[in-house]
Design a protein around this motif. Sequence first.
Motif, PDB file in Angstrom:
ATOM      1  N   GLN A  91      -9.561   9.918  -5.337  1.00 52.60           N
ATOM      2  CA  GLN A  91      -9.631  10.012  -3.518  1.00 52.60           C
ATOM      3  C   GLN A  91      -8.817   8.180  -3.399  1.00 52.60           C
ATOM      4  OE1 GLN A  91     -14.001  10.145  -2.689  1.00 52.60           O
ATOM      5  NE2 GLN A  91     -13.633  10.944  -5.433  1.00 52.60           N
ATOM      6  N   LEU A  92      -8.521   6.885  -3.768  1.00 51.55           N
ATOM      7  CA  LEU A  92      -8.429   6.262  -3.268  1.00 51.55           C
ATOM      8  C   LEU A  92      -6.476   5.652  -3.103  1.00 51.55           C
ATOM      9  CD1 LEU A  92     -11.026   3.682  -5.370  1.00 51.55           C
ATOM     10  CD2 LEU A  92     -10.503   4.172  -2.705  1.00 51.55           C
ATOM     11  N   SER A  93      -5.248   6.742  -3.527  1.00 50.38           N
ATOM     12  CA  SER A  93      -5.047   7.128  -3.213  1.00 50.38           C
ATOM     13  C   SER A  93      -4.196   7.451  -1.635  1.00 50.38           C
ATOM     14  CB  SER A  93      -3.907   7.874  -4.373  1.00 50.38           C
ATOM     15  OG  SER A  93      -3.960   7.159  -4.998  1.00 50.38           O
ATOM     16  N   GLY A  94      -3.077   7.673  -1.337  1.00 47.85           N
ATOM     17  CA  GLY A  94      -2.378   7.997  -0.249  1.00 47.85           C
ATOM     18  C   GLY A  94      -2.655   6.710   0.813  1.00 47.85           C
ATOM     19  N   ARG A  95      -3.559   7.516   2.733  1.00 42.81           N
ATOM     20  CA  ARG A  95      -3.630   6.779   3.831  1.00 42.81           C
ATOM     21  C   ARG A  95      -5.564   6.946   2.996  1.00 42.81           C
ATOM     22  NH1 ARG A  95      -1.667   2.921   6.221  1.00 42.81           N
ATOM     23  NH2 ARG A  95       0.397   4.739   6.354  1.00 42.81           N
ATOM     24  N   ILE A  96      -5.816   5.323   2.707  1.00 43.68           N
ATOM     25  CA  ILE A  96      -7.332   5.608   2.767  1.00 43.68           C
ATOM     26  C   ILE A  96      -7.717   4.511   3.724  1.00 43.68           C
ATOM     27  CG2 ILE A  96      -6.846   5.854   0.945  1.00 43.68           C
ATOM     28  CD1 ILE A  96      -7.573   2.124   0.259  1.00 43.68           C
ATOM     29  N   TYR A  97      -9.246   3.669   3.939  1.00 41.33           N
ATOM     30  CA  TYR A  97      -9.780   3.035   4.830  1.00 41.33           C
ATOM     31  C   TYR A  97      -9.552   1.995   3.827  1.00 41.33           C
ATOM     32  CZ  TYR A  97     -10.904   6.628   8.779  1.00 41.33           C
ATOM     33  OH  TYR A  97     -10.647   7.097   9.624  1.00 41.33           O
ATOM     34  N   ASN A  98      -9.456   0.596   4.560  1.00 43.69           N
ATOM     35  CA  ASN A  98      -9.169  -0.350   3.814  1.00 43.69           C
ATOM     36  C   ASN A  98      -9.999  -2.003   4.391  1.00 43.69           C
ATOM     37  OD1 ASN A  98      -7.565  -3.125   2.388  1.00 43.69           O
ATOM     38  ND2 ASN A  98      -8.240  -1.610   0.982  1.00 43.69           N
ATOM     39  N   VAL A  99     -11.490  -1.761   4.449  1.00 38.32           N
ATOM     40  CA  VAL A  99     -12.035  -2.632   5.476  1.00 38.32           C
ATOM     41  C   VAL A  99     -11.371  -4.676   5.353  1.00 38.32           C
ATOM     42  CG1 VAL A  99     -13.699  -3.474   6.697  1.00 38.32           C
ATOM     43  CG2 VAL A  99     -13.394  -1.070   6.825  1.00 38.32           C
ATOM     44  N   PRO A 100     -11.051  -4.930   5.321  1.00 39.53           N
ATOM     45  CA  PRO A 100     -11.414  -6.294   4.950  1.00 39.53           C
ATOM     46  C   PRO A 100     -12.599  -6.674   4.743  1.00 39.53           C
ATOM     47  CG  PRO A 100      -9.924  -6.493   6.815  1.00 39.53           C
ATOM     48  CD  PRO A 100     -10.474  -4.828   6.652  1.00 39.53           C
ATOM     49  N   ARG A 123      -9.527  -0.414   9.238  1.00 35.78           N
ATOM     50  CA  ARG A 123      -8.224  -0.361   9.561  1.00 35.78           C
ATOM     51  C   ARG A 123      -7.405   0.939   8.305  1.00 35.78           C
ATOM     52  NH1 ARG A 123      -5.353  -5.865   7.834  1.00 35.78           N
ATOM     53  NH2 ARG A 123      -6.321  -5.945   5.440  1.00 35.78           N
ATOM     54  N   THR A 124      -6.543   1.243   8.032  1.00 41.92           N
ATOM     55  CA  THR A 124      -5.997   2.316   7.425  1.00 41.92           C
ATOM     56  C   THR A 124      -5.213   1.462   6.378  1.00 41.92           C
ATOM     57  OG1 THR A 124      -4.751   3.663   8.053  1.00 41.92           O
ATOM     58  CG2 THR A 124      -6.991   3.931   8.529  1.00 41.92           C
ATOM     59  N   ARG A 125      -4.547   1.925   4.827  1.00 43.09           N
ATOM     60  CA  ARG A 125      -3.668   1.758   4.574  1.00 43.09           C
ATOM     61  C   ARG A 125      -3.361   2.244   3.462  1.00 43.09           C
ATOM     62  NH1 ARG A 125      -3.110  -1.977   8.086  1.00 43.09           N
ATOM     63  NH2 ARG A 125      -3.141  -3.712   8.149  1.00 43.09           N
ATOM     64  N   LYS A 126      -2.113   2.179   3.202  1.00 43.06           N
ATOM     65  CA  LYS A 126      -1.311   2.900   2.993  1.00 43.06           C
ATOM     66  C   LYS A 126      -1.032   3.261   0.957  1.00 43.06           C
ATOM     67  CE  LYS A 126       2.131   6.933   2.098  1.00 43.06           C
ATOM     68  NZ  LYS A 126       3.407   7.969   2.903  1.00 43.06           N
ATOM     69  N   ILE A 127      -1.577   3.285  -0.046  1.00 48.45           N
ATOM     70  CA  ILE A 127      -1.493   3.238  -1.639  1.00 48.45           C
ATOM     71  C   ILE A 127      -0.220   4.572  -1.740  1.00 48.45           C
ATOM     72  CG2 ILE A 127      -2.951   2.677  -3.501  1.00 48.45           C
ATOM     73  CD1 ILE A 127      -3.568   1.557  -0.986  1.00 48.45           C
TER      74      ILE A 127
END
Length: 235
Positions: free
Chosen positions: A33-42, A53-57
């Motif tokens: 669930q935490l792989s690929g394009r995920i939401y990643n709020v600082p 925002r989103t970041r790619k894992i």
Amino acid sequence: MTKQILEHNKTYIAVFRFKNDVEQEALENVLKQLSGRIYNVPPEISAVRVQVRTRKIHDFSILDQSSKHLVARIRCEAGTYIRTMARDMGLLLDQPVELKELRREDSGRFNLDHCVELHEIADAIWLWKECNDGEALMRMLHPTEKLLTDLPRIVVKDSAVAALAHGAPLLRPGLVSIPDDLTSGQNVLVTSIKGEAVCFVKVNTDSESITKMERGEIARPSAVLMSDDVYPRRW
């Protein structure tokens, strides 16, 4: 140029600690669930503004684990907060998850093999200043071009380098080669025939249009990297 460097992918080794035992199946499901394009709020305490925002894992894999600890390798897009991933793991597992240790293995082309200790730098500078021996210092320094090897680039003739170094626009007659997929508005690295970084430019048009041009402006420098006295002026 700093922006270009900071945008490189990163790889981390992270150690997470769980409050309660975690079953293997549940853990593997969370990692998916935490792989690929995920939401990643600082986090609230961070170097950037807190916003969704989103970041790619690219990879989130298990290196070692016990019932309450996980050692994982995370290869991710620049700007990913691993502390946020620890928090999100806790939300998905319905228990607190703590990020105990974090080590960056690489950033772009640079990895731990390129690292040096601060005392090694101090010693190398002392040798250079006091003994006129710069060999140790030169082994630690890398050319600017090494930071930029994975960027799309335009190669120009020697006759165009000096003009670009003075901030002049890039004209069609000065081109040697261009990428096949340039788009209008794209920022691209310009190098000399010898591979020296000259500047970054913002392209005015696309590759197909450029190949059909015989003259005219192709791009304008957005940041000049080369000193204006390296190549002789041709105008």
